[in-house]
Write a protein that holds these residues in place. Structure first.
Motif, PDB file in Angstrom:
ATOM      1  N   ALA A  61      72.173 -78.840  50.702  1.00  0.00           N
ATOM      2  CA  ALA A  61      71.752 -78.585  49.199  1.00  0.00           C
ATOM      3  C   ALA A  61      73.037 -78.729  48.190  1.00  0.00           C
ATOM      4  O   ALA A  61      74.171 -78.056  48.455  1.00  0.00           O
ATOM      5  CB  ALA A  61      71.553 -77.288  48.867  1.00  0.00           C
ATOM      6  N   PRO A  62      73.104 -79.983  47.591  1.00  0.00           N
ATOM      7  CA  PRO A  62      74.374 -80.535  46.859  1.00  0.00           C
ATOM      8  C   PRO A  62      74.952 -79.578  45.770  1.00  0.00           C
ATOM      9  O   PRO A  62      76.013 -79.919  45.235  1.00  0.00           O
ATOM     10  CB  PRO A  62      74.084 -81.745  46.526  1.00  0.00           C
ATOM     11  N   ASN A  63      74.172 -78.477  45.291  1.00  0.00           N
ATOM     12  CA  ASN A  63      74.835 -77.506  44.548  1.00  0.00           C
ATOM     13  C   ASN A  63      74.190 -76.289  44.389  1.00  0.00           C
ATOM     14  O   ASN A  63      72.885 -76.313  45.205  1.00  0.00           O
ATOM     15  CB  ASN A  63      75.083 -78.098  42.927  1.00  0.00           C
ATOM     16  N   HIS A  64      74.389 -75.318  43.888  1.00  0.00           N
ATOM     17  CA  HIS A  64      73.411 -73.951  43.974  1.00  0.00           C
ATOM     18  C   HIS A  64      72.301 -73.914  43.152  1.00  0.00           C
ATOM     19  O   HIS A  64      71.378 -73.010  43.390  1.00  0.00           O
ATOM     20  CB  HIS A  64      74.325 -72.918  43.665  1.00  0.00           C
ATOM     21  N   TYR A  65      72.175 -75.025  42.151  1.00  0.00           N
ATOM     22  CA  TYR A  65      70.716 -75.189  41.616  1.00  0.00           C
ATOM     23  C   TYR A  65      69.551 -75.868  42.445  1.00  0.00           C
ATOM     24  O   TYR A  65      68.292 -75.645  42.116  1.00  0.00           O
ATOM     25  CB  TYR A  65      71.052 -75.537  40.237  1.00  0.00           C
ATOM     26  N   HIS A  66      69.931 -76.692  43.345  1.00  0.00           N
ATOM     27  CA  HIS A  66      69.165 -77.428  43.962  1.00  0.00           C
ATOM     28  C   HIS A  66      68.722 -76.816  45.231  1.00  0.00           C
ATOM     29  O   HIS A  66      68.946 -77.077  46.167  1.00  0.00           O
ATOM     30  CB  HIS A  66      69.649 -78.895  44.360  1.00  0.00           C
ATOM     31  N   ASN A  67      67.700 -75.884  44.966  1.00  0.00           N
ATOM     32  CA  ASN A  67      67.214 -74.940  45.974  1.00  0.00           C
ATOM     33  C   ASN A  67      65.829 -74.797  45.811  1.00  0.00           C
ATOM     34  O   ASN A  67      65.272 -74.371  47.051  1.00  0.00           O
ATOM     35  CB  ASN A  67      67.860 -73.649  46.024  1.00  0.00           C
ATOM     36  N   LYS A  68      65.036 -75.435  45.105  1.00  0.00           N
ATOM     37  CA  LYS A  68      63.507 -75.011  44.816  1.00  0.00           C
ATOM     38  C   LYS A  68      62.858 -75.645  46.330  1.00  0.00           C
ATOM     39  O   LYS A  68      61.762 -75.069  46.860  1.00  0.00           O
ATOM     40  CB  LYS A  68      62.839 -75.530  44.155  1.00  0.00           C
ATOM     41  N   ALA A  69      63.158 -76.740  46.724  1.00  0.00           N
ATOM     42  CA  ALA A  69      62.491 -77.489  47.877  1.00  0.00           C
ATOM     43  C   ALA A  69      63.150 -77.124  49.313  1.00  0.00           C
ATOM     44  O   ALA A  69      62.763 -77.294  50.283  1.00  0.00           O
ATOM     45  CB  ALA A  69      62.777 -79.059  47.872  1.00  0.00           C
ATOM     46  N   VAL A  70      64.306 -76.172  49.374  1.00  0.00           N
ATOM     47  CA  VAL A  70      64.747 -75.776  50.502  1.00  0.00           C
ATOM     48  C   VAL A  70      63.671 -75.066  51.534  1.00  0.00           C
ATOM     49  O   VAL A  70      63.312 -75.488  52.697  1.00  0.00           O
ATOM     50  CB  VAL A  70      65.796 -74.841  50.543  1.00  0.00           C
ATOM     51  N   PRO A  71      62.973 -74.108  51.147  1.00  0.00           N
ATOM     52  CA  PRO A  71      62.022 -73.697  51.990  1.00  0.00           C
ATOM     53  C   PRO A  71      61.117 -74.409  52.514  1.00  0.00           C
ATOM     54  O   PRO A  71      60.511 -74.248  53.977  1.00  0.00           O
ATOM     55  CB  PRO A  71      61.157 -72.296  51.207  1.00  0.00           C
ATOM     56  N   GLU A  72      60.424 -75.274  51.826  1.00  0.00           N
ATOM     57  CA  GLU A  72      59.280 -76.708  52.357  1.00  0.00           C
ATOM     58  C   GLU A  72      60.056 -77.097  53.612  1.00  0.00           C
ATOM     59  O   GLU A  72      59.300 -77.299  54.216  1.00  0.00           O
ATOM     60  CB  GLU A  72      59.014 -77.194  51.058  1.00  0.00           C
ATOM     61  N   LEU A  92      72.786 -69.852  46.700  1.00  0.00           N
ATOM     62  CA  LEU A  92      71.600 -70.489  47.769  1.00  0.00           C
ATOM     63  C   LEU A  92      71.218 -69.487  48.488  1.00  0.00           C
ATOM     64  O   LEU A  92      69.613 -69.422  48.764  1.00  0.00           O
ATOM     65  CB  LEU A  92      72.312 -71.647  48.224  1.00  0.00           C
ATOM     66  N   GLU A  93      71.837 -68.666  49.261  1.00  0.00           N
ATOM     67  CA  GLU A  93      71.503 -67.739  50.358  1.00  0.00           C
ATOM     68  C   GLU A  93      70.653 -66.714  49.446  1.00  0.00           C
ATOM     69  O   GLU A  93      69.534 -66.161  50.143  1.00  0.00           O
ATOM     70  CB  GLU A  93      72.463 -67.149  51.110  1.00  0.00           C
ATOM     71  N   LYS A  94      71.072 -66.187  48.395  1.00  0.00           N
ATOM     72  CA  LYS A  94      70.258 -65.079  47.677  1.00  0.00           C
ATOM     73  C   LYS A  94      68.818 -65.534  47.241  1.00  0.00           C
ATOM     74  O   LYS A  94      67.967 -64.674  47.207  1.00  0.00           O
ATOM     75  CB  LYS A  94      71.241 -64.641  46.556  1.00  0.00           C
ATOM     76  N   ILE A  95      68.780 -66.649  46.882  1.00  0.00           N
ATOM     77  CA  ILE A  95      67.667 -67.257  46.247  1.00  0.00           C
ATOM     78  C   ILE A  95      66.693 -67.641  47.451  1.00  0.00           C
ATOM     79  O   ILE A  95      65.558 -67.322  47.416  1.00  0.00           O
ATOM     80  CB  ILE A  95      67.779 -68.340  45.276  1.00  0.00           C
ATOM     81  N   THR A  96      67.187 -68.412  48.280  1.00  0.00           N
ATOM     82  CA  THR A  96      66.169 -68.854  49.362  1.00  0.00           C
ATOM     83  C   THR A  96      66.000 -67.704  50.473  1.00  0.00           C
ATOM     84  O   THR A  96      64.982 -67.893  51.366  1.00  0.00           O
ATOM     85  CB  THR A  96      67.002 -70.169  50.086  1.00  0.00           C
ATOM     86  N   GLY A  97      66.966 -66.960  50.527  1.00  0.00           N
ATOM     87  CA  GLY A  97      66.852 -66.139  52.048  1.00  0.00           C
ATOM     88  C   GLY A  97      67.479 -66.529  53.233  1.00  0.00           C
ATOM     89  O   GLY A  97      67.015 -66.216  54.312  1.00  0.00           O
TER      90      GLY A  97
END
Length: 215
Positions: A61-72, A92-97
Motif C-alpha cells: 500500500a504505497p500511501n495511506h489513501y490506497h487501501n480500498k483493494a487491500v481486503p480483496e 491503513l491498519e485502522k481502516i483495513t483492520g
C-alpha cells in the motif's frame, strides 16, 4: 459505459515490471529476487488478473489513501505480506483492520535494479519505486504525480493529482527540494503513476521543475 477489462501488461524496456490498469487506476507488478512478485497499490476488482503474476509475495500500500483493494487481495492471496511505510501504517491498519509489516522485508526481496524511494515533505507515507532497465529509468509513483490526457495531447503529460497539494503535501519546500535533488543525480524517462497514463519523455526534468514551481 463499462470499464474495459483489466489485463496484465509488461512495461516496455523493463523485464521485471508489469501493470494492471482498470479505468484510470493502475496497479503495478514488480518481479522479485528469487521469484514471485509484489503488487504496488492493488486496485479493486483486479485480484483475478493479478493471479497471472503469481506467486504474489507482497502487497504494498504505497500511501495511506490506497487501501480500498487491500481486503480483496488479502482474501485472494492470504500468504502475501501487506507492507507500507511507517507513516502510512496507523491509518491503513485502522481502516483495513489488517496489520502491515515494514518495508525492510520488501527492500531485501527487490532485485538490484529496483529500489524504494520515500519522498520528503509528504503526510501520506508515500512510497515510490525507482526501476532501472534497458529502456532507462522509471519512477513508479502514487499520488504526487499523475498522467494527464486530453484530446489535444496525443501522449499523457506529467501533472499533479488534483487532491495532492491539499491532502498529500505537508511541506511543499521540503518536497520540492527532495525531488530536485533526485533530478540532479538522474532524471527518469518514464513515470508510471497510479492515476492516469504512463508519461514518457527524454527530458522530463523541465516538466518536473515547472510543476514544482506551481506549488
Amino acid at each position: 459505459m463499462s470499464k474495459p477489462a483489466a489485463t496484465l501488461v509488461r512495461i516496455e524496456g523493463h523485464e521485471s515490471l508489469w501493470t494492471i490498469q482498470r479505468g484510470n487506476l493502475r496497479c503495478n507488478v514488480v518481479g522479485l529476487e528469487g521469484g514471485g512478485t509484489c503488487l504496488y497499490s492493488p486496485v479493486e476488482k483486479t485480484s483475478g488478473v493479478a493471479a497471472e503474476a503469481a506467486p504474489i509475495r507482497f502487497l504494498l500500500a504505497p500511501n495511506h489513501y490506497h487501501n480500498k483493494a487491500v481486503p480483496e487481495h488479502i482474501e485472494a492471496y492470504p500468504h502475501a505480506k501487506p507492507v507500507c511505510s511507517e507513516n502510512a501504517r496507523p491509518r491503513l491498519e485502522k481502516i483495513t483492520g489488517t496489520p502491515f509489516g515494514s518495508l525492510s522485508a520488501l527492500a531485501e526481496a527487490l532485485p538490484d535494479h529496483i529500489t524504494l524511494l520515500e519522498p520528503d515533505g509528504l503526510k501520506t507515507g508515500e512510497v515510490w519505486l525507482r526501476v532501472k532497465g534497458d529502456g532507462g529509468v522509471a519512477w513508479v509513483v502514487t499520488d504526487a504525480f499523475c498522467g494527464v490526457s486530453d484530446k489535444n495531447t496525443p501522449e499523457p503529460a506529467l501533472g499533479f493529482l488534483k487532491t495532492f497539494p491539499k491532502y498529500g503535501l505537508a511541506d511543499k519546500e521540503m518536497f520540492s527540494a527532495w525531488v530536485q535533488e533526485c533530478l540532479e543525480h538522474e532524471t527518469p524517462n518514464m513515470i508510471i503513476p497510479c492515476h492516469g497514463g504512463i508519461v514518457r519523455g527524454t527530458d522530463l526534468k523541465a516538466d518536473f521543475l515547472g510543476l514544482l514551481e506551481t506549488l
